[in-house]
Design an enzyme around this catalytic site. Structure first.
Site: not given
Length: 814
Positions: A663, A677, A681
């Site tokens: 996960g 990603d 951020k």
């Protein structure tokens, strides 16, 4: 001597009548009782319906008559299964009279006020006889006295005025000679001085009881109904509402005027004049304390005693520059409405004299507009004033309390509480006595308003949060479980009542306005209705609950596109989805503006660092006046996990698969491994630092192979990892040769940002970063050389869920 009154619900069935008889029998052990009863529940309305049908030549009046007949016969047979002949004989005689009266109305096609009074009198005459005779059958000391023999009025049919001189003498005379313990009297009905049947109007049974209590100067009047007194607000709309132990006459009248239907103020004037307390009791729960209404103000400690509302209101606005400084406009306006017998519920006027707003019943709005526009047609033609403006589907809410005038800030607290929940106020009125503060709002907002105000003024500072979660997969499931585990703690220690109202996955969704039972939430979601993003939003909006929070636990662009819709409804947004905050800069700023405008929190702490307080710390630095000069960070827990576990004895494909299985990556690992990603951020941190920047402004030096970057699907991407193993081994070998660790680093400095894989030398704060940890170093004007460092687990379902949970709690603590 005691006087008790039982309303229609209290005598609405054989079961309830038995409760009434038990109460009377208990009281009769100690006192002599005068008991006033209403018609059996619903019978008065049925009598009026039958009369109306007969007047309109509608033969269906016979069906309504038969329904009335059957209701009474069923109750008689259930109350007196073995001895009911004498009761049935009387009732059959009265019902025969009723049938003849209805036939007469049908034949002459007329229902006058006089006939109407005669018609509705049958309800109380029948109920009082049945109850009295049932008590006698049970060997109880009881007798019926027809109120028409003792209460004398003028001949104003449907709302007759009492002749107190004659009436009081009759009452005193009768009860001096009455030798039984319980006297049953029919409420509502009376006789004129000329012997014609009359009625006392709305609340007539209460009026009958008050007249008798005042004439006999009893210590207290008891009114028995189907609720345990007057509540702090409507218990059907606010589950936390509770009965008020003691309340003043003035407070009770204000609450009753604004919708609390336990008492109709004009009817209790006789006992008010003599300062006789009224005790509201519950027939269904006779041991409940109830509410005592009196002039004893020493018991009134709370500034607000109750919150009430009147629905189906229209607001009429008369405005125009021609009103300013011209006397007589208000007089003409009120006289016009008075002539049309239109009741004005609320009045407010601007100090500029440019407008007057009136609240009236919605059914009267068009008639009022027509009358006023006609009365002012000359001024309207000359453009001195505008035609009346009507706003409908409104409601009036009111705070009531004798002590409000002694407490500063009540109105401010009221309006700010409503404003925080996006409840628009159309008009405000407050009397000089300051016992009532009224506001006109949309009918659709009443439930939310009452709950919000009740929470503010009556509950022990417990704040209810209503949460709607979309995306109950890996992270979402952990969030729901954390909420289930901590609900009791939050309520007891933080005074937050956290309820999950809506849950959705990509297929189904489920809602429960009272809160979803989290013991079996998965089964409820599985069996829910078909899920759509718009459907979830519309349901959340239509429930219109206070302190609503939408929680996005997806990576879905379409879900992020709905944030603005939620914020415009004053529904807070908590998101781990980074798409919205890293979208076009104008959209990012729009969401920020909407959050402020509609007082709807927009929190996204988990966008960067999962559960780490990175954004919160950054915001605190900025708010305190510090300025960010540069940021260095490892912001991908998934990439850190990958490069901490990848070496010359492992396969890059296997490590990435492991990260996905545990996960640490998005469902599409390309989002993580491409650096997009991480770029999102650092973009969010740059924006939160106050810099205008878009995603395309960030330099991204990807470490992926060309084939990996060009892959068309997740499966294709995984295949490129196998095929290009040498590419990734070369990256590791270079770092090992240089005695470095591979870290995917994000940097922001002097308004520019970049992300990319770097070889970090030994001794650098990033070198020993383990597992899935993140680290952020903030260099600021106050921390120019030794940065502020935040470090910890930056990926994983549990820590991401805890970050979302922390944002929800933060809203609850605001």
């Amino acid at each position: 001597m005691k006087v008790l009154k039982f309303g229609g619900t209290s005598v609405g069935s054989a079961k309830n009548i038995n409760k009434v008889i038990n109460i009377l029998n208990k009281y009769a052990q100690k006192d002599t009782i005068a008991c006033v009863v209403s018609a059996i529940g619903g019978i008065t309305d049925k009598l009026l319906l039958a009369g109306k049908l007969a007047q309109n030549k509608d033969v269906n009046f016979k069906d309504t008559f038969n329904t009335i007949k059957n209701i009474h016969f069923d109750i008689i047979n259930e109350l007196n299964p073995d001895n009911n002949n004498s009761i049935l004989e009387y009732v059959e005689t009265k019902l025969s009279e009723l049938e003849n009266l209805l036939n007469g109305i049908y034949l002459i096609n007329e229902l006058s006020p006089k006939t109407s009074d005669k018609l509705v009198s049958f309800g109380e005459l029948l109920s009082s006889f049945i109850i009295a005779e049932t008590m006698k059958n049970r060997k109880l000391s009881a007798e019926r006295k027809n109120s028409q023999d003792i209460i004398i009025t003028n001949s104003d049919f449907t709302k007759a005025e009492v002749n107190y001189s004659i009436t009081n003498t009759n009452i005193e005379s009768y009860f001096k000679t009455a030798n039984h313990k319980v006297t049953i009297l029919p409420g509502f009905i009376s006789n004129s001085q000329s012997g014609e049947q009359t009625t006392l109007g709305r609340g007539g049974s209460d009026f009958t009881a008050a007249i008798i209590a005042a004439a006999l100067k009893v210590e207290q009047l008891e009114i028995w109904t189907d609720v345990s007194g007057m509540f702090t607000t409507n218990p059907k709309l606010v589950k936390q509402a509770y009965p008020i132990d003691k309340i003043s006459y003035q407070e009770a009248m204000e609450l009753s005027h604004f919708g609390a239907k336990v008492l109709y103020p004009p009817t209790v004037q006789p006992v008010l004049d003599l300062d006789i307390p009224i005790h509201i009791k519950n027939t269904m729960k006779p041991d409940a304390v109830g509410t005592v209404i009196s002039n004893d103000k020493t018991n009134s400690t709370s500034p607000v005693k109750g919150i009430s509302n009147i629905g189906n209101i229209s607001l009429l606005t008369l405005q125009g520059s021609g009103m300013i400084g011209i006397p007589g406009f208000s007089k003409r306006l009120f006289e016009t409405l008075s002539q049309e017998k239109i009741n004005i519920i609320l009045i407010t006027q601007a100090s500029s004299e440019h407008s007057i707003c009136l609240g009236v019943e919605q059914k009267d709005a068009e008639m009022a507009k027509s009358a006023v526009d006609t009365a002012f047609e000359n001024e309207i033609a000359l453009n001195k004033i505008d035609p009346i403006i009507i706003e409908s589907n409104l409601s009036i809410i009111a705070l009531v309390g004798d002590n409000m005038k002694n407490h500063q800030g009540i109105s401010g607290k009221m309006f700010s509480t409503l404003g925080k929940n996006n409840i628009n106020i159309r008009a405000i009125a407050q009397g000089a006595s300051e016992k009532n503060i009224s506001a006109v709002i949309a009918e659709s907002d009443v439930k939310k308003a009452l709950n919000t105000l009740h929470e503010q003024f009556f509950e022990s500072k417990t704040k209810q949060l209503n949460v709607f979660i979309t995306g109950v997969g890996n992270v979402g499931e952990r969030l729901v479980e954390q909420i289930k585990q901590q609900r009791k703690y939050l309520k007891e220690n933080l005074k937050i009542n956290l309820r999950v109202i809506g849950l959705a996955n990509s297929r189904t969704m489920v809602f429960n306005e009272d809160g979803i039972d989290l013991k079996n939430w998965k089964e409820q979601v599985a069996n829910g209705e078909k899920a759509t993003l718009e459907g979830f939003f519309e349901k959340t909006k239509s429930l219109n609950l206070r302190n609503s929070i939408f929680v996005d636990v997806t990576a879905n662009k379409d879900v992020a596109g709905l944030y603005a819709n939620y914020l415009r409804q004053s529904i807070g947004v908590v998101a781990c989805n980074k798409i919205a905050c890293s979208s076009d800069y104008e959209n990012y700023k729009l969401l920020k503006r909407l959050s402020l405008k509609y007082n709807a929190p927009y929190l996204f702490e988990t966008n960067v660092g999962a559960g780490l307080p990175i954004i919160d710390t950054l915001n605190n630095l900025i708010a305190s006046g510090d300025k960010i000069t540069s940021i260095q960070a490892v912001l991908s827990g998934s990439l850190n996990f990958v490069f901490n576990n990848f070496n010359d004895s492992t396969k890059f494909y296997d490590v990435v698969k492991q990260a996905a299985a545990e996960g640490y990556t998005e469902p599409d690992p390309r989002i993580d491994l491409s650096g997009v990603d991480v770029a999102r951020k650092i973009l969010i941190l740059a924006r939160e630092s106050g810099v205008k920047m878009n995603l395309e402004d960030i330099s991204n030096a990807s470490f992926l192979s060309d084939s990996g970057l060009k892959s068309n699907s997740v499966d294709d991407f995984y295949q490129t990892l196998i095929d290009d193993e040498n590419h990734y081994q070369n990256l590791f070998a270079s770092a090992k040769t240089n005695n470095c660790q591979l870290k995917y680093v994000a940097q922001f400095n002097e308004g520019k940002a970049n992300v990319g894989l770097q070889e970090i030398p030994e001794g650098h704060p990033f070198y020993n970063l383990e597992g899935k940890d993140n680290i952020v170093m903030f260099y600021t004007q106050r921390y120019p050389e030794q940065p502020m460092i935040i470090k910890g687990a930056g990926a994983g379902a549990d820590v991401t869920a805890s970050g979302l949970f922390a944002d929800i709690i933060r809203i609850g603590n605001d």
